[in-house]
Design a protein around this motif. Structure first.
Motif, short mmCIF file in Angstrom:
data_model
loop_
_atom_site.label_atom_id
_atom_site.label_comp_id
_atom_site.label_asym_id
_atom_site.label_seq_id
_atom_site.Cartn_x
_atom_site.Cartn_y
_atom_site.Cartn_z
N SER A 1 18.02 36.01 60.16
CA SER A 1 17.33 34.76 59.86
C SER A 1 17.93 34.15 58.61
N TYR A 2 18.31 32.88 58.68
CA TYR A 2 18.86 32.20 57.51
C TYR A 2 17.84 32.16 56.38
N ARG A 3 16.59 31.91 56.72
CA ARG A 3 15.53 31.85 55.72
C ARG A 3 15.36 33.21 55.04
N LEU B 1 18.23 33.79 52.59
CA LEU B 1 18.05 32.97 51.40
C LEU B 1 16.97 33.56 50.49
N LYS C 1 28.41 35.36 60.17
CA LYS C 1 27.15 35.48 59.44
C LYS C 1 27.28 36.47 58.29
N VAL D 1 25.66 33.60 50.26
CA VAL D 1 24.34 33.37 49.65
C VAL D 1 24.15 34.24 48.41
N PHE E 1 28.27 34.32 55.61
CA PHE E 1 27.12 33.53 55.14
C PHE E 1 26.27 34.36 54.18
#
Length: 202
Positions: free
Chosen positions: A107-109, A112, A36, A43, A39
């Motif tokens: 949280s991915y959201r 982002l 992560k 992003v 990730f």
């Protein structure tokens, strides 16, 4: 080939905001996997690549960013203040009532949202890339954007691991980590506005 070296320098400069964000994430997110981390860094890197690219492509069609340049820093300010303010509020509540506080969850959201908040003002970079990096062709501008994204990725990874080390020094006091993280993001929001008005320049 001076434009390549200038792209690396420009990439480092533009990645400083992402460094602050990534340190905050490493500090506040508890028990997340290293995958992560990649990730999060990805992003931030994608944001610093795509937004300047979008600005550049719009500029090629003869559109100007005079209106956007007036408000981009305020948009970033609002988004970063919202994220930082919420984090600061939750951290203070955790300090006051630790029995009711849970660690900040990945949280991915959320990530982002951070990426957009931090990169939206970089759209103007796409219009001015020729002047700042001295590129003479569109393909050179695209490579410059890729270099900026790459540098953002590396610097963000460094920030994430640095934030995690700082978190260890706090010995699990994640509510204090969130207070620190919230203050960092609110300070970053103010810096973005000051940069937008040319009061400071990194």
């Amino acid at each position: 080939m001076d434009w390549i070296w200038l792209s690396f320098i420009y990439g480092i400069a533009l990645a400083m905001d992402c460094l602050a964000l990534s340190i905050t994430d490493g500090l506040c997110f508890q028990n997340i996997s290293k995958k992560k981390y990649f990730f999060i860094a990805g992003v931030f890197a994608m944001g610093q690549f795509l937004f300047p690219l979008i600005g550049h492509l719009i500029g090629l069609f003869g559109q100007t960013f005079s209106w956007f340049d007036q408000y981009d820093h305020w948009i970033a300010f609002a988004l970063l203040t919202f994220i930082g303010g919420k984090m600061l509020f939750e951290g203070i509540r955790g300090v006051v009532k630790p029995e009711e506080k849970k660690p900040l969850e990945f949280s991915y959201r959320y990530v982002l949202f951070q990426g957009v908040a931090d990169s939206i003002d970089a759209m103007v970079v796409g219009v001015t890339i020729e002047a700042n990096v001295h590129t003479t062709a569109d393909w050179q501008a695209y490579i410059a954007f890729a270099i900026i994204g790459f540098m953002t990725f590396i610097i963000s990874l460094i920030g994430l691991f640095a934030g995690k080390q700082i978190s260890k020094l706090l010995k699990g006091r994640y509510e204090i980590a969130e207070v620190i993280g919230g203050l960092v993001l609110c300070a970053l929001a103010v810096i973005v506005v000051l940069e937008g008005y040319g009061i400071i320049n990194f």
